[in-house]
Design an enzyme around this catalytic site. Structure first.
Site, PDB file in Angstrom:
ATOM      1  N   CYS A  82       0.816  -1.232   0.000  1.00 51.75           N
ATOM      2  CA  CYS A  82       0.000   0.000   0.000  1.00 51.75           C
ATOM      3  C   CYS A  82       0.845   1.276   0.000  1.00 51.75           C
ATOM      4  CB  CYS A  82      -0.946   0.009   1.196  1.00 51.75           C
ATOM      5  SG  CYS A  82      -2.059  -1.390   1.193  1.00 51.75           S
ATOM      6  N   HIS A 131      -3.474   7.289   2.408  1.00 51.62           N
ATOM      7  CA  HIS A 131      -3.826   5.959   1.924  1.00 51.62           C
ATOM      8  C   HIS A 131      -5.222   5.626   2.438  1.00 51.62           C
ATOM      9  CE1 HIS A 131      -3.967   1.835   0.944  1.00 51.62           C
ATOM     10  NE2 HIS A 131      -3.778   1.397   2.183  1.00 51.62           N
ATOM     11  N   ASN A 149     -10.136  -0.144  -0.305  1.00 52.62           N
ATOM     12  CA  ASN A 149      -8.677  -0.045  -0.241  1.00 52.62           C
ATOM     13  C   ASN A 149      -8.094  -0.588  -1.542  1.00 52.62           C
ATOM     14  OD1 ASN A 149      -5.955  -0.395   0.230  1.00 52.62           O
ATOM     15  ND2 ASN A 149      -6.208  -1.279   2.278  1.00 52.62           N
TER      16      ASN A 149
HETATM   17  O1  UT7 Z   1      -3.906  -1.105   3.634  1.00 48.33           O
HETATM   18  C1  UT7 Z   1      -2.980  -1.822   4.390  1.00 48.33           C
HETATM   19  C2  UT7 Z   1      -3.181  -1.671   5.813  1.00 48.33           C
HETATM   20  N1  UT7 Z   1      -4.419  -2.276   6.238  1.00 48.33           N
HETATM   21  C3  UT7 Z   1      -5.096  -1.653   7.174  1.00 48.33           C
HETATM   22  O2  UT7 Z   1      -4.710  -0.594   7.582  1.00 48.33           O
HETATM   23  C4  UT7 Z   1      -6.309  -2.345   7.760  1.00 48.33           C
HETATM   24  C5  UT7 Z   1      -6.289  -2.146   9.251  1.00 48.33           C
HETATM   25  N2  UT7 Z   1      -7.362  -2.806   9.962  1.00 48.33           N
HETATM   26  C6  UT7 Z   1      -8.646  -2.416   9.875  1.00 48.33           C
HETATM   27  O3  UT7 Z   1      -9.001  -1.566   9.094  1.00 48.33           O
HETATM   28  C7  UT7 Z   1      -9.637  -3.040  10.845  1.00 48.33           C
HETATM   29  O4  UT7 Z   1      -8.915  -3.767  11.824  1.00 48.33           O
HETATM   30  C8  UT7 Z   1     -10.670  -3.974  10.171  1.00 48.33           C
HETATM   31  C9  UT7 Z   1     -11.667  -3.144   9.399  1.00 48.33           C
HETATM   32  C10 UT7 Z   1      -9.989  -4.960   9.259  1.00 48.33           C
HETATM   33  C11 UT7 Z   1     -11.436  -4.757  11.229  1.00 48.33           C
HETATM   34  O5  UT7 Z   1     -12.040  -3.864  12.177  1.00 48.33           O
HETATM   35  P1  UT7 Z   1     -11.862  -4.094  13.741  1.00 48.33           P
HETATM   36  O6  UT7 Z   1     -12.670  -3.079  14.409  1.00 48.33           O
HETATM   37  O7  UT7 Z   1     -10.379  -4.117  14.036  1.00 48.33           O
HETATM   38  O8  UT7 Z   1     -12.511  -5.503  13.968  1.00 48.33           O
HETATM   39  P2  UT7 Z   1     -11.852  -6.851  14.515  1.00 48.33           P
HETATM   40  O9  UT7 Z   1     -10.896  -7.437  13.527  1.00 48.33           O
HETATM   41  O10 UT7 Z   1     -11.362  -6.631  15.912  1.00 48.33           O
HETATM   42  O11 UT7 Z   1     -13.144  -7.785  14.580  1.00 48.33           O
HETATM   43  C12 UT7 Z   1     -14.253  -7.468  15.420  1.00 48.33           C
HETATM   44  C13 UT7 Z   1     -15.359  -8.477  15.170  1.00 48.33           C
HETATM   45  C14 UT7 Z   1     -14.876  -9.935  15.218  1.00 48.33           C
HETATM   46  O12 UT7 Z   1     -15.895 -10.699  15.823  1.00 48.33           O
HETATM   47  P3  UT7 Z   1     -15.785 -11.158  17.368  1.00 48.33           P
HETATM   48  O13 UT7 Z   1     -14.517 -11.941  17.456  1.00 48.33           O
HETATM   49  O14 UT7 Z   1     -15.720  -9.880  18.147  1.00 48.33           O
HETATM   50  O15 UT7 Z   1     -17.028 -11.939  17.562  1.00 48.33           O
HETATM   51  C15 UT7 Z   1     -14.750 -10.294  13.771  1.00 48.33           C
HETATM   52  O16 UT7 Z   1     -14.897 -11.698  13.561  1.00 48.33           O
HETATM   53  O17 UT7 Z   1     -15.896  -8.289  13.859  1.00 48.33           O
HETATM   54  C16 UT7 Z   1     -15.902  -9.540  13.163  1.00 48.33           C
HETATM   55  N3  UT7 Z   1     -15.763  -9.278  11.755  1.00 48.33           N
HETATM   56  C17 UT7 Z   1     -16.819  -9.045  10.948  1.00 48.33           C
HETATM   57  N4  UT7 Z   1     -18.131  -8.956  11.182  1.00 48.33           N
HETATM   58  C18 UT7 Z   1     -18.949  -8.664  10.148  1.00 48.33           C
HETATM   59  C19 UT7 Z   1     -14.629  -9.247  11.011  1.00 48.33           C
HETATM   60  N5  UT7 Z   1     -14.927  -8.967   9.716  1.00 48.33           N
HETATM   61  C20 UT7 Z   1     -16.271  -8.833   9.658  1.00 48.33           C
HETATM   62  C21 UT7 Z   1     -17.162  -8.539   8.599  1.00 48.33           C
HETATM   63  N6  UT7 Z   1     -18.485  -8.458   8.901  1.00 48.33           N
HETATM   64  N7  UT7 Z   1     -16.751  -8.315   7.349  1.00 48.33           N
END
Ligand code: UT7
Length: 321
Positions: free
Chosen positions: A112, A248, A278
């Site tokens: 990225c 980004h 993204n």
């Molecule tokens: O471009 C390169 C760099 N990349 C980035 O900068 C991405 C950085 N990360 C992020 O943007 C965020 O961490 C995400 C958008 C990927 C995820 O958001 P989050 O608030 O960090 O969520 P999380 O990974 O902590 O997951 C929270 C919950 C989990 O469920 P439990 O374990 O709390 O029951 C996940 O399983 O959300 C669940 N989850 C989803 N639920 C519905 C993960 N993906 C999804 C989804 N829909 N698509």
């Protein structure tokens, strides 16, 4: 010799994939995607469209905007994680499409942060008199390395391309660039297969992006805060002197955190993550082109470009448009 952007261009494939469609593909919801990422939709390349196809359209648009001929270009750098071929580079494929011959062409792989790396390299070619007119592109077909059954990643990414023409100039354009990487984080965000390792995953069509999203999120917010400080200090410039932040486009919450660090209102931040998702190396030049074409970014504005991505890699470019 200084370097100045003299034209921008971008291209998005026609096919739009909405959050509603993703609801029928994985266990997710429009509400979850919007609230956690800010994304509403993303563009997906057609089966017969390659990274080079998207890059070519963005390049032609930037060439037109700069008012140059393709034959004026004496350097082509493409930032991409999804090249058409193992080799030759996508930059060589673009050179052939533009019917220009002889100038150096190469791809940059910094995920990225790739476009920031490519701009920094092009600026160094120009400042050392090795180039006078560079075509710098960020282009991706990330849809080809997404597991469409994985809700952790499939909702985040999109395809597209952005390009700039960077020309030698007697007035300052790029003020500074700052590049970093730390390979200790390679496991948090990667495609765990390649040509010389885990090749069987590629043959089995199982080579997809994997990410520990919340771990990446924390490091991204902290690291981007530091790169903002580093850039301001290196230029002895105050936060309020920056007219536009072109970040980004990974996640609206990461973008807002960087804007807050700069005490910038969101009106001065170019946001396309809602419309494009993204697009990795394409995201910064795509956002830049959107804001140039809609008239927000004007000649003379001071602009901070920044990015963070797999590797980890991160970097910034401060420029006067
Ligand atoms: O471009 C390169 C760099 N990349 C980035 O900068 C991405 C950085 N990360 C992020 O943007 C965020 O961490 C995400 C958008 C990927 C995820 O958001 P989050 O608030 O960090 O969520 P999380 O990974 O902590 O997951 C929270 C919950 C989990 O469920 P439990 O374990 O709390 O029951 C996940 O399983 O959300 C669940 N989850 C989803 N639920 C519905 C993960 N993906 C999804 C989804 N829909 N698509």
């Amino acid at each position: 010799m200084y370097s100045k952007i003299t034209g921008t261009g971008s291209y998005l494939p026609d096919r739009i994939l909405t959050n509603a469609e993703l609801e029928s593909m994985v266990d997710t919801s429009d509400e979850w995607i919007r609230s956690r990422t800010g994304i509403e939709k993303r563009h997906i390349a057609a089966d017969d469209q390659t990274t080079c196809d998207l890059a070519e359209k963005a390049a032609l648009s930037a060439i037109k905007a700069a008012g140059i001929n393709a034959s004026d270009i004496d350097l082509i750098i493409i930032a991409t994680t999804t090249p058409d071929l193992v080799f030759p580079s996508t930059a060589c494929l673009i050179q052939e499409r533009l019917d220009i011959h002889g100038c150096p062409c190469f791809d940059v792989q910094a995920v990225c942060t790739g476009f920031i790396y490519a701009m920094s390299i092009a600026e160094k070619f120009i400042s050392s008199n090795s180039s006078t007119c560079a075509l710098v592109i960020g282009a991706e077909t990330l849809s080809r390395i997404i597991n469409w059954k994985d809700r952790n990643t499939s909702v985040l990414f999109g395809d597209g391309a952005g390009a700039v023409i960077l020309q030698a100039s007697e007035t300052q354009g790029i003020l500074s660039s700052h590049l970093h990487a730390d390979g200790q984080y390679a496991n948090l965000l990667n495609v765990p297969a390649g040509i010389s390792s885990n090749h069987e995953m590629i043959k089995a069509d199982k080579a997809f992006i994997t990410m520990q999203g919340n771990e990446v999120f924390k490091v991204a917010v902290n690291t981007l805060g530091r790169i903002v400080d580093e850039t301001l200090t290196a230029n002895s410039i105050k936060k309020e002197e920056i007219d536009w932040l072109v970040p980004h486009q990974a996640n609206m919450r990461i973008i807002s955190a960087t804007a807050k660090k700069l005490d910038m209102s969101m009106e001065r931040v170019i946001v396309t993550v809602d419309q494009h998702g993204n697009t990795s190396a394409a995201s910064v030049p795509l956002a830049l082109d959107v804001a140039v074409r809609d008239g927000r970014i004007k000649v003379g504005d001071t602009i901070l470009l920044e990015a963070f991505g797999g590797g980890f890699t991160w970097g910034s470019v401060l420029l006067r448009y």
